[in-house]
Design a protein around this motif. Structure first.
Motif, PDB file in Angstrom:
ATOM      1  N   HIS A 129       1.014  -1.618   0.149  1.00  0.00           N
ATOM      2  CA  HIS A 129       0.293   0.028   0.320  1.00  0.00           C
ATOM      3  C   HIS A 129       0.810   1.402  -0.006  1.00  0.00           C
ATOM      4  O   HIS A 129       1.684   1.014   1.099  1.00  0.00           O
ATOM      5  N   ALA A 130       0.643   1.958  -0.665  1.00  0.00           N
ATOM      6  CA  ALA A 130       1.375   4.112  -0.633  1.00  0.00           C
ATOM      7  C   ALA A 130       0.024   4.603  -1.252  1.00  0.00           C
ATOM      8  O   ALA A 130      -0.549   4.181  -1.335  1.00  0.00           O
ATOM      9  N   VAL A 131       0.447   5.494  -0.310  1.00  0.00           N
ATOM     10  CA  VAL A 131      -0.288   6.909  -0.769  1.00  0.00           C
ATOM     11  C   VAL A 131       1.211   8.033  -1.753  1.00  0.00           C
ATOM     12  O   VAL A 131       2.280   8.067  -0.355  1.00  0.00           O
ATOM     13  N   LYS A 132       0.587   8.671  -2.057  1.00  0.00           N
ATOM     14  CA  LYS A 132       2.071   8.844  -2.375  1.00  0.00           C
ATOM     15  C   LYS A 132       2.071  10.401  -1.820  1.00  0.00           C
ATOM     16  O   LYS A 132       1.662  11.156  -1.130  1.00  0.00           O
ATOM     17  N   GLY A 133       4.012  10.210  -1.819  1.00  0.00           N
ATOM     18  CA  GLY A 133       4.246  11.263  -0.829  1.00  0.00           C
ATOM     19  C   GLY A 133       5.116  10.616   1.246  1.00  0.00           C
ATOM     20  O   GLY A 133       5.145  11.303   1.472  1.00  0.00           O
ATOM     21  N   GLU A 134       3.400   9.442   1.224  1.00  0.00           N
ATOM     22  CA  GLU A 134       3.257   9.136   2.387  1.00  0.00           C
ATOM     23  C   GLU A 134       5.091   7.250   2.764  1.00  0.00           C
ATOM     24  O   GLU A 134       4.122   7.067   3.621  1.00  0.00           O
ATOM     25  N   ALA A 136       6.119   3.687   1.185  1.00  0.00           N
ATOM     26  CA  ALA A 136       5.339   2.246   0.966  1.00  0.00           C
ATOM     27  C   ALA A 136       5.518   1.670   1.981  1.00  0.00           C
ATOM     28  O   ALA A 136       6.384   1.594   3.053  1.00  0.00           O
ATOM     29  N   TYR A 137       3.836   0.849   2.284  1.00  0.00           N
ATOM     30  CA  TYR A 137       4.218  -0.327   3.268  1.00  0.00           C
ATOM     31  C   TYR A 137       3.452  -1.489   3.085  1.00  0.00           C
ATOM     32  O   TYR A 137       3.103  -2.136   2.018  1.00  0.00           O
ATOM     33  N   MET A 138       4.328  -2.261   3.577  1.00  0.00           N
ATOM     34  CA  MET A 138       3.653  -3.661   3.283  1.00  0.00           C
ATOM     35  C   MET A 138       2.385  -4.470   4.599  1.00  0.00           C
ATOM     36  O   MET A 138       3.221  -4.874   6.272  1.00  0.00           O
ATOM     37  N   ALA A 198       9.097  -3.661  -5.463  1.00  0.00           N
ATOM     38  CA  ALA A 198       8.820  -2.221  -3.652  1.00  0.00           C
ATOM     39  C   ALA A 198       9.319  -3.228  -3.124  1.00  0.00           C
ATOM     40  O   ALA A 198      10.067  -2.051  -2.574  1.00  0.00           O
ATOM     41  N   ALA A 199       9.207  -4.459  -3.004  1.00  0.00           N
ATOM     42  CA  ALA A 199       9.543  -4.905  -1.708  1.00  0.00           C
ATOM     43  C   ALA A 199      11.165  -5.125  -1.343  1.00  0.00           C
ATOM     44  O   ALA A 199      11.808  -5.847  -0.664  1.00  0.00           O
ATOM     45  N   GLY A 200      11.860  -5.201  -2.812  1.00  0.00           N
ATOM     46  CA  GLY A 200      12.919  -6.083  -2.757  1.00  0.00           C
ATOM     47  C   GLY A 200      13.486  -7.452  -2.832  1.00  0.00           C
ATOM     48  O   GLY A 200      14.740  -7.143  -2.979  1.00  0.00           O
ATOM     49  N   ARG A 201      12.356  -8.092  -3.189  1.00  0.00           N
ATOM     50  CA  ARG A 201      12.900  -9.848  -3.838  1.00  0.00           C
ATOM     51  C   ARG A 201      13.359  -9.480  -5.267  1.00  0.00           C
ATOM     52  O   ARG A 201      13.388 -10.966  -5.389  1.00  0.00           O
ATOM     53  N   LEU A 202      12.432  -8.921  -5.654  1.00  0.00           N
ATOM     54  CA  LEU A 202      13.500  -8.843  -7.135  1.00  0.00           C
ATOM     55  C   LEU A 202      13.598  -7.664  -7.279  1.00  0.00           C
ATOM     56  O   LEU A 202      13.102  -6.211  -6.568  1.00  0.00           O
ATOM     57  N   ASP A 203      14.270  -7.660  -7.798  1.00  0.00           N
ATOM     58  CA  ASP A 203      15.478  -6.027  -8.788  1.00  0.00           C
ATOM     59  C   ASP A 203      15.289  -5.220  -9.694  1.00  0.00           C
ATOM     60  O   ASP A 203      14.920  -4.645 -10.550  1.00  0.00           O
ATOM     61  N   ILE A 222       6.028   1.378  -6.669  1.00  0.00           N
ATOM     62  CA  ILE A 222       7.340   1.418  -6.925  1.00  0.00           C
ATOM     63  C   ILE A 222       8.356   2.721  -6.943  1.00  0.00           C
ATOM     64  O   ILE A 222       8.917   3.520  -6.376  1.00  0.00           O
ATOM     65  N   GLU A 223       7.163   4.340  -7.365  1.00  0.00           N
ATOM     66  CA  GLU A 223       7.643   5.381  -6.554  1.00  0.00           C
ATOM     67  C   GLU A 223       8.312   6.062  -5.286  1.00  0.00           C
ATOM     68  O   GLU A 223       8.724   6.802  -4.811  1.00  0.00           O
ATOM     69  N   GLU A 224       7.327   4.961  -4.271  1.00  0.00           N
ATOM     70  CA  GLU A 224       7.360   5.929  -3.107  1.00  0.00           C
ATOM     71  C   GLU A 224       8.378   5.224  -2.556  1.00  0.00           C
ATOM     72  O   GLU A 224       8.948   5.008  -1.447  1.00  0.00           O
ATOM     73  N   VAL A 225       8.948   3.750  -3.058  1.00  0.00           N
ATOM     74  CA  VAL A 225      10.832   3.346  -2.312  1.00  0.00           C
ATOM     75  C   VAL A 225      11.954   3.001  -3.796  1.00  0.00           C
ATOM     76  O   VAL A 225      12.923   2.746  -3.796  1.00  0.00           O
ATOM     77  N   GLY A 226      11.696   4.853  -3.947  1.00  0.00           N
ATOM     78  CA  GLY A 226      12.082   5.501  -5.286  1.00  0.00           C
ATOM     79  C   GLY A 226      12.897   4.741  -6.233  1.00  0.00           C
ATOM     80  O   GLY A 226      14.754   4.197  -6.587  1.00  0.00           O
TER      81      GLY A 226
END
Ligand code: IPD
Ligand code: CA
Ligand code: CA
Ligand code: CA
Length: 271
Positions: A129-134, A136-138, A198-203, A222-226
């Protein structure tokens, strides 16, 4: 005035409720049909889940637009207003054959800007889940920014189709990349592939043709994790059309474009 905190809360509740309904369907007999070809499956649960969201959104936010894979929403010619882009079940083939590796995917956009992304891996009960600018979360745990790894230590997701004879890309373009990475994977759900990047399980994840409902949520997360998502030509994604997709950390994205696809990231794309 739109209350984004309230929209976010509703969306999360509805996604969880829809997931519960899909889990319950495992005890029932599915009605399975084909769409464009014998491998393009759709079930009663794809349609019922889309209908579930449609009713919730129409009752609560009658002025919002809806773009859903199963076609029960609006025909949209522009990105104006608030649009819910919904894939009720992403990975229907996995849903039918494996009862796992599928997800509900919802991206909520305002005037073409991604505001909220939700990808719910129903069977593993993982809500990305992500909110723009805030951020990303799992499941409420913040996802860190993507790490820079060299191509030789990366795991890349792509379907084997793209390194065999096919009508979208010369197989010789991606074959050297497949040889150079540490490993390749293919999960059969674009939303899960975005979530895993996003979770770093894949690059990274490369595919040659996705529809808006396949990537709408993933782009926001994806944008929220850079990370960075463009077409495989390094162009900005067209939200209302089919696109090729290259999603990865910025360093892997740059390396794939310059060393393998031999293209530059388009200058005016917001980096
Ligand atoms: C499909 C999945 C698959 C991707 C296809 C999509 P669906 O979505 O995301 O991984 O390769 O292009 O159509 O039809 O199962 O929602
Ligand atoms: Ca489908
Ligand atoms: Ca899909
Ligand atoms: Ca689908």
């Amino acid at each position: 005035m739109n209350n984004w905190a309230e929209i976010d809360k509703s969306a999360k509740e509805w996604v969880k409720e829809a997931g519960e309904r899909i889990r319950s369907s495992f005890n029932t007999t599915l009605s399975i049909q084909t769409k464009s070809n014998p491998n393009d499956l759709v079930t009663n649960m794809d349609k019922e889940t889309e209908q579930f969201f449609l009713e919730k959104i129409r009752n609560t936010y009658p002025d919002h637009f809806i773009l859903g894979e199963e076609g029960q929403g609006h025909e949209l010619a522009s990105t104006d207003g608030i649009i819910w882009i919904i894939d009720p079940i992403d990975g229907t083939m996995n849903f039918v054959h494996q009862q796992r590796n599928f997800a509900i995917s919802i991206g909520i956009y305002e005037n073409g800007i991604g505001k909220i992304g939700l990808i719910y891996d129903v069977v593993h009960n993982e809500l990305y889940h992500a909110v723009k600018g805030e951020g990303a979360y799992m499941n409420g745990i913040k996802l860190p920014d993507l790490k820079d790894v060299p191509i030789s230590e990366s795991i890349l997701s792509l379907n084997a189709t793209w390194v065999t004879e096919n009508k979208r890309i010369d197989p010789n373009i991606l074959a050297p990349l497949v040889r150079d990475v540490r490993g390749t994977r293919s999960y059969g759900s674009a939303a899960i592939e975005f979530a895993y990047v996003a979770a770093g399980r894949l690059d990274g994840y490369i595919t040659l043709r996705l529809a808006p409902w396949d990537f709408a949520a993933g782009l926001v997360i994806i944008e929220e994790v850079g990370g960075l998502t463009t077409t495989l030509d390094g162009e900005k994604i067209n939200l209302l059309d089919k696109n090729s997709i290259l999603v990865a950390s910025k360093s892997i994205h740059r390396a794939i474009l310059s060393d393998y696809v031999k293209k530059q990231l388009k200058e005016d794309y917001d980096r």
